[in-house]
Write a protein that holds these residues in place. Sequence first.
Motif, PDB file in Angstrom:
ATOM      1  N   PHE A  64      78.332-118.306 -11.485  1.00  0.00           N
ATOM      2  CA  PHE A  64      78.047-119.547 -10.749  1.00  0.00           C
ATOM      3  C   PHE A  64      77.391-120.569 -11.659  1.00  0.00           C
ATOM      4  N   GLU A  65      76.410-120.134 -12.445  1.00  0.00           N
ATOM      5  CA  GLU A  65      75.704-121.060 -13.326  1.00  0.00           C
ATOM      6  C   GLU A  65      76.594-121.573 -14.448  1.00  0.00           C
ATOM      7  N   TYR A  66      77.410-120.703 -15.028  1.00  0.00           N
ATOM      8  CA  TYR A  66      78.143-121.050 -16.241  1.00  0.00           C
ATOM      9  C   TYR A  66      79.538-121.629 -15.986  1.00  0.00           C
ATOM     10  N   ASP A  67      80.271-121.075 -15.032  1.00  0.00           N
ATOM     11  CA  ASP A  67      81.671-121.466 -14.851  1.00  0.00           C
ATOM     12  C   ASP A  67      81.872-122.647 -13.914  1.00  0.00           C
ATOM     13  N   THR A  68      80.851-123.006 -13.144  1.00  0.00           N
ATOM     14  CA  THR A  68      80.986-124.121 -12.212  1.00  0.00           C
ATOM     15  C   THR A  68      81.053-125.441 -12.973  1.00  0.00           C
ATOM     16  N   VAL A  69      82.023-126.250 -12.621  1.00  0.00           N
ATOM     17  CA  VAL A  69      82.209-127.548 -13.277  1.00  0.00           C
ATOM     18  C   VAL A  69      81.367-128.585 -12.536  1.00  0.00           C
ATOM     19  N   SER A  70      80.092-128.679 -12.908  1.00  0.00           N
ATOM     20  CA  SER A  70      79.171-129.619 -12.270  1.00  0.00           C
ATOM     21  C   SER A  70      78.012-129.888 -13.221  1.00  0.00           C
ATOM     22  N   ASN A  71      77.083-130.757 -12.801  1.00  0.00           N
ATOM     23  CA  ASN A  71      75.931-131.081 -13.641  1.00  0.00           C
ATOM     24  C   ASN A  71      74.718-130.205 -13.343  1.00  0.00           C
ATOM     25  N   GLN A  72      74.893-129.145 -12.546  1.00  0.00           N
ATOM     26  CA  GLN A  72      73.748-128.367 -12.080  1.00  0.00           C
ATOM     27  C   GLN A  72      73.031-127.663 -13.224  1.00  0.00           C
ATOM     28  N   TYR A  73      73.775-127.052 -14.136  1.00  0.00           N
ATOM     29  CA  TYR A  73      73.115-126.343 -15.233  1.00  0.00           C
ATOM     30  C   TYR A  73      72.395-127.314 -16.160  1.00  0.00           C
ATOM     31  N   ALA A  74      73.002-128.463 -16.425  1.00  0.00           N
ATOM     32  CA  ALA A  74      72.329-129.477 -17.232  1.00  0.00           C
ATOM     33  C   ALA A  74      71.042-129.929 -16.549  1.00  0.00           C
ATOM     34  N   GLN A  75      71.085-130.034 -15.222  1.00  0.00           N
ATOM     35  CA  GLN A  75      69.887-130.404 -14.471  1.00  0.00           C
ATOM     36  C   GLN A  75      68.804-129.329 -14.599  1.00  0.00           C
ATOM     37  N   PHE A  76      69.211-128.065 -14.581  1.00  0.00           N
ATOM     38  CA  PHE A  76      68.278-126.960 -14.761  1.00  0.00           C
ATOM     39  C   PHE A  76      67.561-127.069 -16.104  1.00  0.00           C
ATOM     40  N   LEU A  77      68.310-127.382 -17.147  1.00  0.00           N
ATOM     41  CA  LEU A  77      67.697-127.547 -18.468  1.00  0.00           C
ATOM     42  C   LEU A  77      66.788-128.771 -18.501  1.00  0.00           C
ATOM     43  N   GLU A  78      67.274-129.875 -17.966  1.00  0.00           N
ATOM     44  CA  GLU A  78      66.523-131.126 -18.026  1.00  0.00           C
ATOM     45  C   GLU A  78      65.236-131.076 -17.209  1.00  0.00           C
ATOM     46  N   LYS A  79      65.302-130.500 -16.025  1.00  0.00           N
ATOM     47  CA  LYS A  79      64.172-130.552 -15.093  1.00  0.00           C
ATOM     48  C   LYS A  79      63.205-129.379 -15.253  1.00  0.00           C
ATOM     49  N   GLU A  80      63.687-128.253 -15.803  1.00  0.00           N
ATOM     50  CA  GLU A  80      62.848-127.060 -15.802  1.00  0.00           C
ATOM     51  C   GLU A  80      62.556-126.515 -17.202  1.00  0.00           C
ATOM     52  N   ILE A  81      63.564-126.090 -17.916  1.00  0.00           N
ATOM     53  CA  ILE A  81      63.335-125.381 -19.172  1.00  0.00           C
ATOM     54  C   ILE A  81      62.808-126.294 -20.276  1.00  0.00           C
ATOM     55  N   LEU A  82      63.473-127.414 -20.519  1.00  0.00           N
ATOM     56  CA  LEU A  82      63.036-128.299 -21.597  1.00  0.00           C
ATOM     57  C   LEU A  82      61.626-128.845 -21.367  1.00  0.00           C
ATOM     58  N   PRO A  83      61.278-129.281 -20.155  1.00  0.00           N
ATOM     59  CA  PRO A  83      59.885-129.724 -19.951  1.00  0.00           C
ATOM     60  C   PRO A  83      58.865-128.609 -20.139  1.00  0.00           C
ATOM     61  N   GLU A  84      59.214-127.378 -19.729  1.00  0.00           N
ATOM     62  CA  GLU A  84      58.284-126.270 -19.894  1.00  0.00           C
ATOM     63  C   GLU A  84      57.993-126.024 -21.372  1.00  0.00           C
ATOM     64  N   ILE A  85      59.031-125.984 -22.188  1.00  0.00           N
ATOM     65  CA  ILE A  85      58.830-125.760 -23.620  1.00  0.00           C
ATOM     66  C   ILE A  85      58.167-126.965 -24.272  1.00  0.00           C
ATOM     67  N   GLY A  86      58.484-128.144 -23.746  1.00  0.00           N
ATOM     68  CA  GLY A  86      57.893-129.369 -24.278  1.00  0.00           C
ATOM     69  C   GLY A  86      56.401-129.494 -24.049  1.00  0.00           C
ATOM     70  N   LYS A  87      55.834-128.630 -23.230  1.00  0.00           N
ATOM     71  CA  LYS A  87      54.387-128.656 -23.022  1.00  0.00           C
ATOM     72  C   LYS A  87      53.624-128.249 -24.286  1.00  0.00           C
ATOM     73  N   THR A  88      54.243-127.412 -25.100  1.00  0.00           N
ATOM     74  CA  THR A  88      53.561-126.897 -26.286  1.00  0.00           C
ATOM     75  C   THR A  88      54.265-127.235 -27.599  1.00  0.00           C
ATOM     76  N   ILE A  89      55.519-127.685 -27.529  1.00  0.00           N
ATOM     77  CA  ILE A  89      56.283-128.005 -28.732  1.00  0.00           C
ATOM     78  C   ILE A  89      56.875-129.397 -28.574  1.00  0.00           C
ATOM     79  N   LYS A  90      56.756-130.213 -29.595  1.00  0.00           N
ATOM     80  CA  LYS A  90      57.318-131.561 -29.544  1.00  0.00           C
ATOM     81  C   LYS A  90      58.817-131.489 -29.805  1.00  0.00           C
TER      82      LYS A  90
END
Length: 298
Positions: free
Chosen positions: A141-167
């Motif tokens: 569902f996460e990988y094969d679905t043709v939509s912006n959902q996974y990009a949103q997951f990275l943008e809203k969740e993972i990248l900001p979390e890592i960005g708390k401690t790494i520039k």
Amino acid sequence: MRYSLLLVALAGLIAVTISPRNSVSAADDYTYGPDSASQSDVPKGNVTQHRWKTSKVFEGTERDYWVYVPSQYDGRTSACVMVFQDGGSYVGEKGQFRAPVVFDNLIHKKEMPITVGIFINPGKFPTPGKEEKDWRQNRSFEYDTVSNQYAQFLEKEILPEIGKTIKLRTDADGRAICGISSGGICAFTAAWERPDLFSKVLSHVGSFTNIRGGDVYPGLIRKTERKPIRVFLQDGAGDLDNLHGHWPLANLSMAASLKYMDYDYKLVYGDGGHNGKHGGVLLPDALRWLWRDTPPAK
């Protein structure tokens, strides 16, 4: 004479790429170069493992992820970012890809910029009374679905979390995304949907087939204004052929469409099967090609 030779060449290509199921024998006899091996004089980056349990984009899922920080990162200048789907397959130093080792070597030689690697596993739904290996997978569902959902997951969740401690760099020029199989089409989808987030795509034996409608891409690429993304595709004549489609033909079709629309792309086509052997050996060259001429952070 030229016309006859062209017909022969085309006939040979068709015979290789659409031959009957399981008729192509994959040699997979690829040999790693020195950039895929630890070197005594090369500083090693640091890899840490983490757990993500609070997703709102993929609600109810949990997953492991790893963060690689190169030794050259000084905490003052924002680092480039590369995201890997099926992160556990890429982060191991003795696996098929050995990405942290390759990063160490190429960054040391200044053949790619100082880059933080983010290696993310697909989500699973915890099931009471069952071991994690038996939890329900959310990978397709996460990988094969043709939509912006996974990009949103990275943008809203993972990248900001890592960005708390790494520039981390926030511009698309400083970001790449990679994956194998369904993770490969996921990488392309993320950049296709959000070229403002990712400008570089690396796909290993990508599943550009009809698992969840991904076979639409070759036609869609031709009818959509060219996007500012760079794409490296790897596949082999021994890749899958099943009810979802023909992987080698799908990747060749992707390459043809990218060429038609004048994308900055590269296809490396071998004799391998649906695995990371060829892609792992190619990883240093693929990273050099993807990150070439990357502008500095603004």
